[in-house]
Structures are given as structure tokens and as C-alpha cells.
Design a protein around this motif. Structure first.
Motif, mmCIF file in Angstrom:
data_model
loop_
_atom_site.group_PDB
_atom_site.id
_atom_site.type_symbol
_atom_site.label_atom_id
_atom_site.label_comp_id
_atom_site.label_asym_id
_atom_site.label_seq_id
_atom_site.Cartn_x
_atom_site.Cartn_y
_atom_site.Cartn_z
ATOM 1 N N ALA A 28 65.663 64.117 -2.891
ATOM 2 C CA ALA A 28 65.093 64.800 -4.550
ATOM 3 C C ALA A 28 64.508 63.234 -5.376
ATOM 4 O O ALA A 28 65.024 61.893 -5.136
ATOM 5 C CB ALA A 28 65.619 65.867 -5.574
ATOM 6 N N THR A 79 64.857 61.454 -8.550
ATOM 7 C CA THR A 79 65.957 60.704 -9.542
ATOM 8 C C THR A 79 65.405 59.156 -9.861
ATOM 9 O O THR A 79 65.582 58.356 -9.392
ATOM 10 C CB THR A 79 67.198 60.742 -8.438
ATOM 11 N N GLY A 80 65.642 59.765 -11.766
ATOM 12 C CA GLY A 80 65.455 58.388 -12.200
ATOM 13 C C GLY A 80 66.534 57.070 -11.790
ATOM 14 O O GLY A 80 67.585 57.801 -11.965
ATOM 15 N N LYS A 127 57.194 70.896 -9.511
ATOM 16 C CA LYS A 127 58.993 71.106 -9.636
ATOM 17 C C LYS A 127 59.701 71.927 -11.085
ATOM 18 O O LYS A 127 58.463 71.454 -11.755
ATOM 19 C CB LYS A 127 58.959 69.515 -9.680
ATOM 20 N N ASP A 174 65.568 72.825 -5.456
ATOM 21 C CA ASP A 174 66.936 72.050 -4.938
ATOM 22 C C ASP A 174 67.875 72.645 -6.581
ATOM 23 O O ASP A 174 67.546 73.615 -6.984
ATOM 24 C CB ASP A 174 66.695 70.643 -5.216
ATOM 25 N N GLY A 228 71.976 72.000 -6.593
ATOM 26 C CA GLY A 228 73.917 72.440 -5.850
ATOM 27 C C GLY A 228 74.081 71.391 -4.631
ATOM 28 O O GLY A 228 75.317 72.286 -4.718
ATOM 29 N N ARG A 258 75.352 70.474 -1.925
ATOM 30 C CA ARG A 258 76.515 69.037 -1.363
ATOM 31 C C ARG A 258 76.887 70.017 0.072
ATOM 32 O O ARG A 258 78.141 69.178 0.083
ATOM 33 C CB ARG A 258 77.805 69.699 -2.179
HETATM 34 C C1 LIG Z 1 70.709 61.310 -12.172
HETATM 35 C C2 LIG Z 1 69.519 62.137 -11.727
HETATM 36 C C3 LIG Z 1 68.143 62.076 -12.782
HETATM 37 C C4 LIG Z 1 66.812 63.006 -12.040
HETATM 38 N N1 LIG Z 1 65.799 62.449 -12.260
HETATM 39 C C5 LIG Z 1 64.664 62.794 -12.308
HETATM 40 C C6 LIG Z 1 63.441 62.431 -12.413
HETATM 41 O O1 LIG Z 1 62.714 61.594 -12.665
HETATM 42 N N2 LIG Z 1 62.375 62.863 -12.297
HETATM 43 C C7 LIG Z 1 62.602 64.561 -11.547
HETATM 44 O O2 LIG Z 1 61.817 65.415 -11.252
HETATM 45 N N3 LIG Z 1 63.813 65.270 -11.405
HETATM 46 C C8 LIG Z 1 64.819 64.393 -11.526
HETATM 47 N N4 LIG Z 1 66.044 64.893 -11.079
HETATM 48 C C9 LIG Z 1 66.735 65.954 -10.738
HETATM 49 C C10 LIG Z 1 66.514 66.154 -9.358
HETATM 50 O O3 LIG Z 1 65.186 65.904 -8.819
HETATM 51 C C11 LIG Z 1 66.686 67.389 -8.915
HETATM 52 O O4 LIG Z 1 65.584 68.746 -9.323
HETATM 53 C C12 LIG Z 1 67.936 68.051 -9.006
HETATM 54 O O5 LIG Z 1 68.919 66.543 -8.735
HETATM 55 C C13 LIG Z 1 68.397 68.941 -7.665
HETATM 56 O O6 LIG Z 1 70.094 68.586 -7.802
HETATM 57 P P1 LIG Z 1 70.928 67.775 -7.112
HETATM 58 O O7 LIG Z 1 71.680 66.985 -8.014
HETATM 59 O O8 LIG Z 1 73.243 68.983 -7.486
HETATM 60 O O9 LIG Z 1 70.838 68.646 -5.647
HETATM 61 C C14 LIG Z 1 67.443 63.714 -11.719
HETATM 62 C C15 LIG Z 1 68.679 64.265 -11.535
HETATM 63 C C16 LIG Z 1 69.979 63.162 -11.417
HETATM 64 C C17 LIG Z 1 71.241 63.621 -11.165
#
Ligand SMILES: Cc1cc2nc3c(=O)[nH]c(=O)nc-3n(C[C@H](O)[C@H](O)[C@H](O)COP(=O)(O)O)c2cc1C
Length: 382
Positions: free
Chosen positions: A77, A79-80, A253, A308, A310, A312
Motif C-alpha cells: 500500500a 504510505t507517506g 482508493k 486494504d 488490518g 496482518r
Molecule cells: C503510516 C501510514 C501512512 C499512510 N500514507 C498514505 C498515503 O500517503 N497515501 C494513501 O493513499 N494512503 C496512505 N495510507 C493508507 C494505506 O495506503 C492503507 O490504506 C492502509 O495502511 C491499510 O491499512 P493497514 O495499515 O492496516 O494495512 C497510510 C497508512 C499508514 C499506516
């Protein structure tokens, strides 16, 4: 040295190795965190159906996501600030994903830039996640950069026009790079591996933005620009505009509701992701696994449905696939691996999930993930 056997082991190790501000940024949800918790807990409520005396000698978890052949229906996924979990984090995670044979999605607000990741992975295609900013020229240029970097899919995030509030981030004064307050310095002093990595890289802030927006060339101007840039006016017209600009695979998304799923299916996008942003936006929204079946029912024959939130373990992946997801994404499971052990940790996270998926599928009497359906679940449990 601890033997790592689960995603939970990686989380514990990441908590030891990553400065608190950045560990907390990952292990947090918005407000009361009820949706963040529900994403994990609702998976536990779904029961699997054991079958026996099935020939399990030959098994395959290979599948396709957006027409790409994948080693298992799991992508990384977006993540920033991933490059703050570990130096050059996005490059390392992209390499691990590539070696494993699953897609990697780079966030708009990454530390390593699109060009860094393209170079770090030898030009191998990856996916790019787009936040629509008010500065539409910047958005157009980002899309051009993603095309030039050989990105094969654009993941357009629709659930962050406004930001959810995460208490810990406010209290920790989250920023990239971290401000060198006494408290932060003391905390970082206890994380020598992390510090050594950061001293060895020049990538400490938002690589896709700094130097690419007029007037944004230092931390102060960047902070000012980003605080005003998420566009609360984003609408389906913008989705149509982006569909016209991007002629490769487009993924929407952040869909949680059947009505939005129908609009997504009508938009010309190739896939949608049932997601609540990992419980970081609307606290009180249902878990993704709970929202999934109705969306699959409503639009699953018109658009590829991913999910997406949860995940794990491989059991979670199997349950999502059983409920109709053609693909899943891992956010935190990847980030914990990265924070714990860098590239090797992301690989470890993928190996753990893959092994659990393969064995769970087999315990349920299946040998090919493409044949898995709701029959692997006990009907009363979902
Ligand atoms: C630390 C963090 C940063 C995230 N940054 C973004 C992002 O920049 N862009 C985005 O579309 N989703 C972002 N998300 C959401 C993730 O793409 C994803 O939807 C989510 O982490 C899924 O849940 P999970 O962490 O339980 O697998 C972020 C999630 C986390 C935990």
C-alpha cells in the motif's frame, strides 16, 4: 537475536528501532481509533472451514492484479514518510516487493521521489499513488513524472480531501525531518541504527515535492505549501479529468460505500480499493473487511475490487479473497518490517504472509488461490 515468525514480531522490533514520532505515525488511527482496531478485529471474527484428505501436493498462490501476474494477491500500500521508518525506505521496500513478485505503490508524500524509486529498482514498473492537490499544474506534472518513470498504475486516493486527526501525531509534533528538540534528540540517541542510516542518505523530506514546486525549496516553504494543498473541492469531475490524463491502469482508493462503488465503476477506472485509509480518516466507519461483501455484490462484475485495512497475516488475505477481493494491500505489515530490518524486513513480512496464506489455503482444502471462494468460510461467521 529474536527469531522473527510473525508480523507482530516485526512490529515489536520496529518499536525498538524507530524513533517514537515515526513509530507512532504508523501505529495510530484517528480519534478513538475504533475503526483502526475494527480493521484487525473483524478479521478475527471470521471462521475458516477445515477440510481434510485433499491432495495438497501442488499448490499455487499466484494470481493477477490489474492484469499483472503476482506471486500472491497482495500489493504494498502507499504510505507517506516511509523513508522515515528506515533510510531510503521507499527504495528498499520497492526492491523487496519486486524480488518477491508483488506490486509496490509509491505515495505522493514519500521521502524518496518517483525518480529515486525508478532508479533504485532499475526501471522496473511500479505503481504511483496520487493525492489531488489544489495546485493542478503540480498534479499534471506528477502524472507526467509517473509516466516517465514507467509507473504502470495510478492509484488515486479519494478519502483524504481533508485530514483525520491523529492525537499522537499532534502531540509528537510529527515532521520530516524531525525537529531537533531536546526530547527528539534524546529519543533518537536510543536508536543508533536508524540514526546511522539517516546520516548515510540525503533523503530526509518529501522528495516528490521539494524542488518541484515554484517557491518550495526549503522546509519552511514546504510546510506552508503542504498545509494548504489537500483539495477539499475534489469531486468526480476531477476523477474524469485524471482518467483523461492517465491512459494506463487507474485504481480508485478509499471506497467504503456501495453508492460510491457504483460511481467508481461508472468512472472508467480499472479497479477500486475498499479502504478506510487504515482507520486514519473517518473514525466510526466500518472495517474494510465488513464493507467488502456488499461492494463486491454491487459492482464486482464491472470493476476489479481490491481491499486494504488490518491485514496482518496470510489468513487475513485468504478471508479477503474468499469474500471477493481480487487483491489486497498491506500498509503497516510492510512498515513494521521496514522499521525492524530495512529491505530484509519487508521481504520477511512478505514471506510470513505468503507462508501463512499458502498453509491456510491448504488447511481449507484448496491448492490454487484462484479457486478460493466463500466456501472456505463458515457462513455464520461473516
Ligand atoms: C503510516 C501510514 C501512512 C499512510 N500514507 C498514505 C498515503 O500517503 N497515501 C494513501 O493513499 N494512503 C496512505 N495510507 C493508507 C494505506 O495506503 C492503507 O490504506 C492502509 O495502511 C491499510 O491499512 P493497514 O495499515 O492496516 O494495512 C497510510 C497508512 C499508514 C499506516
Amino acid at each position: 537475536m529474536t527469531v522473527i515468525t510473525s508480523i507482530e514480531d516485526l512490529r515489536v522490533l520496529a518499536r525498538q528501532r524507530v524513533p517514537r514520532m515515526f513509530y507512532d505515525y504508523v501505529d495510530v488511527g484517528s480519534w478513538t481509533e475504533s475503526t483502526y482496531r475494527a480493521n484487525e478485529q473483524d478479521f478475527q471474527k471470521i471462521l475458516l472451514r477445515q477440510r481434510v484428505a485433499v491432495n495438497l501436493a501442488q499448490r499455487s498462490t499466484r494470481a493477477t492484479m490489474l492484469g499483472h501476474d503476482v506471486a500472491m494477491p497482495v500489493a504494498i500500500a502507499p504510505t507517506g514518510l516511509t523513508g522515515m521508518q528506515h533510510a531510503d525506505g521507499e527504495i528498499l521496500a520497492a526492491r523487496a516487493a519486486r524480488r518477491f513478485g508483488v506490486p509496490f505503490t509509491l505515495s505522493t508524500v514519500s521521502i524518496c521521489s518517483i525518480e529515486d524509486v525508478a532508479e533504485g529498482t532499475g526501471g522496473h514498473p511500479f505503481w504511483f499513488q496520487l493525492y489531488v492537490m489544489r495546485d493542478r499544474d503540480f498534479v499534471t506534472r506528477l502524472i507526467e513524472r509517473a509516466k516517465a518513470a514507467n509507473c504502470s498504475a495510478l492509484v488515486l486516493t479519494l478519502d483524504l480531501q481533508i485530514s483525520g486527526q491523529r492525537h499522537k501525531d499532534l502531540k509528537n509534533g510529527l515532521s520530516a525531518p524531525p525537529r531537533l528538540t531536546l526530547l527528539n534528540l534524546l529519543n533518537m540517541a536510543g536508536k543508533p541504527r536508524w540514526c546511522a542510516g539517516m546520516l548515510g542518505t540525503r533523503r530526509h523530506t518529501f522528495g516528490n515535492i521539494i524542488g518541484h514546486v515554484k517557491g518550495v525549496d526549503n522546509m519552511t516553504s514546504l510546510a506552508e505549501w503542504s498545509s494548504q494543498q489537500y483539495d477539499p473541492a475534489l469531486s468526480w469531475e476531477d476523477v474524469a479529468w485524471i482518467r483523461r490524463l492517465w491512459d494506463r491502469k487507474l485504481v480508485l482508493k478509499g471506497i467504503q460505500d456501495v453508492e460510491d462503488a457504483k460511481l467508481a465503476a461508472a468512472s472508467g477506472a480499472d479497479a477500486l480499493i475498499v479502504s478506510n485509509h487504515g482507520g486514519r480518516q473517518l473514525d466510526g466507519a466500518p472495517s474494510s473487511i465488513r464493507a467488502l461483501p456488499a461492494i463486491v455484490d454491487a459492482v464486482g462484475d464491472r470493476i476489479e475490487v481490491h481491499m486494504d485495512g488490518g491485514i496482518r497475516s496470510g489468513q487475513d488475505v485468504l478471508k479477503a479473497v474468499a469474500l471477493g477481493a481480487k487483491g489486497t494491500y498491506i500498509g503497516r505489515s510492510m512498515l513494521y518490517g521496514l522499521g525492524a530490518m530495512g529491505e530484509a524486513g519487508v521481504t520477511r513480512a512478505l514471506e510470513i504472509i505468503h507462508k501463512e496464506l499458502d498453509l491456510t489455503m491448504a488447511f481449507c482444502g484448496h491448492t490454487d488461490i484462484r479457486d478460493v471462494d466463500a466456501g472456505v468460510l463458515l457462513p455464520a461467521s461473516f
